[in-house]
Scaffold this motif. Structure first.
Motif, mmCIF file in Angstrom:
data_model
loop_
_atom_site.group_PDB
_atom_site.id
_atom_site.type_symbol
_atom_site.label_atom_id
_atom_site.label_comp_id
_atom_site.label_asym_id
_atom_site.label_seq_id
_atom_site.Cartn_x
_atom_site.Cartn_y
_atom_site.Cartn_z
ATOM 1 N N ARG A 185 0.796 -1.159 0.071
ATOM 2 C CA ARG A 185 0.166 0.008 -0.009
ATOM 3 C C ARG A 185 0.765 1.300 -0.149
ATOM 4 O O ARG A 185 0.513 2.149 -0.851
ATOM 5 C CB ARG A 185 -0.828 -0.022 1.210
ATOM 6 C CG ARG A 185 -1.969 -1.023 1.391
ATOM 7 C CD ARG A 185 -3.432 -0.715 0.796
ATOM 8 N NE ARG A 185 -3.898 0.468 1.137
ATOM 9 C CZ ARG A 185 -4.774 0.550 2.233
ATOM 10 N NH1 ARG A 185 -5.317 -0.422 2.749
ATOM 11 N NH2 ARG A 185 -5.329 1.867 2.405
ATOM 12 N N GLU A 200 0.984 4.462 -2.984
ATOM 13 C CA GLU A 200 0.428 5.627 -2.519
ATOM 14 C C GLU A 200 1.727 6.419 -2.849
ATOM 15 O O GLU A 200 1.687 7.646 -3.236
ATOM 16 C CB GLU A 200 0.097 5.746 -1.177
ATOM 17 C CG GLU A 200 -1.131 4.889 -0.941
ATOM 18 C CD GLU A 200 -2.282 5.881 -1.718
ATOM 19 O OE1 GLU A 200 -2.283 6.843 -1.862
ATOM 20 O OE2 GLU A 200 -3.204 4.744 -2.310
ATOM 21 N N THR A 208 2.485 9.814 4.140
ATOM 22 C CA THR A 208 2.094 8.716 3.457
ATOM 23 C C THR A 208 1.637 7.578 4.133
ATOM 24 O O THR A 208 0.438 6.981 4.239
ATOM 25 C CB THR A 208 2.673 8.463 2.478
ATOM 26 O OG1 THR A 208 3.233 9.489 1.642
ATOM 27 C CG2 THR A 208 1.845 7.441 1.323
ATOM 28 N N TYR A 228 0.946 7.513 7.382
ATOM 29 C CA TYR A 228 0.154 7.925 8.359
ATOM 30 C C TYR A 228 -1.398 8.084 7.751
ATOM 31 O O TYR A 228 -2.356 7.799 8.269
ATOM 32 C CB TYR A 228 0.636 9.395 8.918
ATOM 33 C CG TYR A 228 -0.745 10.038 9.841
ATOM 34 C CD1 TYR A 228 -1.075 9.608 11.247
ATOM 35 C CD2 TYR A 228 -1.579 11.210 9.463
ATOM 36 C CE1 TYR A 228 -1.975 10.108 12.057
ATOM 37 C CE2 TYR A 228 -2.569 11.420 10.247
ATOM 38 C CZ TYR A 228 -2.637 11.135 11.267
ATOM 39 O OH TYR A 228 -3.804 11.782 12.278
ATOM 40 N N GLU A 229 -1.380 8.553 6.394
ATOM 41 C CA GLU A 229 -2.666 8.656 5.745
ATOM 42 C C GLU A 229 -3.320 7.269 5.506
ATOM 43 O O GLU A 229 -4.425 6.911 5.594
ATOM 44 C CB GLU A 229 -2.546 9.106 4.117
ATOM 45 C CG GLU A 229 -2.198 10.556 4.350
ATOM 46 C CD GLU A 229 -1.474 11.128 3.125
ATOM 47 O OE1 GLU A 229 -1.557 10.469 2.027
ATOM 48 O OE2 GLU A 229 -1.121 12.439 3.059
ATOM 49 N N ILE A 230 -2.304 6.206 5.270
ATOM 50 C CA ILE A 230 -2.740 4.799 4.933
ATOM 51 C C ILE A 230 -3.174 3.982 6.467
ATOM 52 O O ILE A 230 -4.309 3.435 6.366
ATOM 53 C CB ILE A 230 -1.571 3.896 4.438
ATOM 54 C CG1 ILE A 230 -1.197 4.407 3.141
ATOM 55 C CG2 ILE A 230 -1.770 2.487 4.704
ATOM 56 C CD1 ILE A 230 0.116 3.833 2.686
ATOM 57 N N LYS A 273 -4.611 6.021 8.741
ATOM 58 C CA LYS A 273 -6.011 6.424 8.876
ATOM 59 C C LYS A 273 -7.005 5.799 8.002
ATOM 60 O O LYS A 273 -8.191 5.550 8.465
ATOM 61 C CB LYS A 273 -6.120 7.982 8.420
ATOM 62 C CG LYS A 273 -5.403 8.826 9.660
ATOM 63 C CD LYS A 273 -5.625 10.291 9.169
ATOM 64 C CE LYS A 273 -6.229 10.902 8.167
ATOM 65 N NZ LYS A 273 -6.037 12.364 8.127
ATOM 66 N N GLU A 274 -6.821 5.454 6.838
ATOM 67 C CA GLU A 274 -7.483 4.446 6.169
ATOM 68 C C GLU A 274 -7.924 3.245 6.837
ATOM 69 O O GLU A 274 -9.088 2.834 6.736
ATOM 70 C CB GLU A 274 -7.220 4.467 4.574
ATOM 71 C CG GLU A 274 -7.270 5.598 3.861
ATOM 72 C CD GLU A 274 -6.636 5.464 2.392
ATOM 73 O OE1 GLU A 274 -6.199 4.374 1.765
ATOM 74 O OE2 GLU A 274 -6.114 6.397 1.755
ATOM 75 N N LEU A 275 -6.750 2.665 7.291
ATOM 76 C CA LEU A 275 -7.043 1.128 7.855
ATOM 77 C C LEU A 275 -7.728 1.411 9.188
ATOM 78 O O LEU A 275 -8.593 0.596 9.146
ATOM 79 C CB LEU A 275 -5.419 0.568 8.089
ATOM 80 C CG LEU A 275 -4.816 0.402 6.939
ATOM 81 C CD1 LEU A 275 -3.403 -0.246 7.351
ATOM 82 C CD2 LEU A 275 -5.465 -0.957 6.294
ATOM 83 N N LYS A 293 -10.380 3.320 9.681
ATOM 84 C CA LYS A 293 -11.625 3.463 9.171
ATOM 85 C C LYS A 293 -12.368 1.874 9.308
ATOM 86 O O LYS A 293 -13.447 1.707 9.627
ATOM 87 C CB LYS A 293 -11.760 4.309 7.994
ATOM 88 C CG LYS A 293 -11.783 5.811 8.133
ATOM 89 C CD LYS A 293 -11.747 6.300 6.739
ATOM 90 C CE LYS A 293 -11.416 7.966 6.818
ATOM 91 N NZ LYS A 293 -11.706 8.340 5.422
ATOM 92 N N ASP A 294 -11.446 1.077 8.577
ATOM 93 C CA ASP A 294 -11.973 -0.210 8.299
ATOM 94 C C ASP A 294 -11.815 -1.128 9.653
ATOM 95 O O ASP A 294 -12.812 -1.988 10.043
ATOM 96 C CB ASP A 294 -11.265 -0.981 7.203
ATOM 97 C CG ASP A 294 -11.388 -0.388 5.898
ATOM 98 O OD1 ASP A 294 -12.564 0.487 5.902
ATOM 99 O OD2 ASP A 294 -10.452 -0.505 5.137
ATOM 100 N N SER A 337 -6.999 2.189 15.219
ATOM 101 C CA SER A 337 -6.899 3.519 15.602
ATOM 102 C C SER A 337 -6.043 3.859 16.778
ATOM 103 O O SER A 337 -5.657 5.020 17.021
ATOM 104 C CB SER A 337 -8.361 3.984 15.769
ATOM 105 O OG SER A 337 -8.875 3.137 16.875
#
Length: 151
Positions: free
Chosen positions: A11, A15, A132, A134-136, A138-140, A142-143, A148
């Motif tokens: 991932r 990205e 990048t 950190y952004e990934i 954050k997406e993980l 959510k799922d 978190s």
């Protein structure tokens, strides 16, 4: 704090390659569509954007293994060569690809030479990879709510 070590490498590389496409210093050479990535491959890569993917993978490798030189990166991106009826043998990947990618990363300010010991990541390159990651994460998160706790 989330770093490169905390996210899946696939991932992260995808990205980062998207972000590197926006950088003008990192451009696919004119010979890239025709070149094999090493002696162990039979054909050129099938992906249309393989150059940016390889450059982002090299950037990640410099982050994790630095200081690192062309020879060690060639070994990392090599593979097993089919030698007919003889046993397979490990061979290194293309040196031209690694050298040009490192030069482009240096021009972009993401990597710098370190006194004949190889290349190391700059603070700008480390920031790109960690942000990048950190952004990934954050997406993980959510799922999977358990992820978190790493944010």
């Amino acid at each position: 704090m989330v770093t490169v070590y905390d996210v899946p490498p696939e991932r992260l590389i995808v990205e980062v390659s998207k972000k590197l496409k926006e950088t003008k210093e990192i451009a696919e050479p004119e010979w890239a569509p025709f070149v094999k990535t090493g002696m162990h491959t039979e054909k050129a890569p099938l992906q249309a954007d393989w150059w940016h993917t390889r450059v982002s993978a090299i950037l990640r490798s410099v982050y994790l293994d630095g200081p690192v030189g062309v020879s060690r990166l060639r070994g990392k991106y090599g593979g097993a060569q089919d030698r007919g009826s003889k046993p397979y043998r490990a061979v290194k990947g293309s040196g031209a690809i690694v050298r040009v990618a490192l030069k482009q990363l240096e021009e972009a300010g993401l990597v710098v030479k370190n006194d004949n010991k190889g290349r190391v990541i700059t603070p700008q390159g480390q920031s790109l990879l960690d942000n990048t990651a950190y952004e990934i994460m954050k997406e993980l998160a959510k799922d999977d709510p358990e992820m978190s706790k790493y944010l």
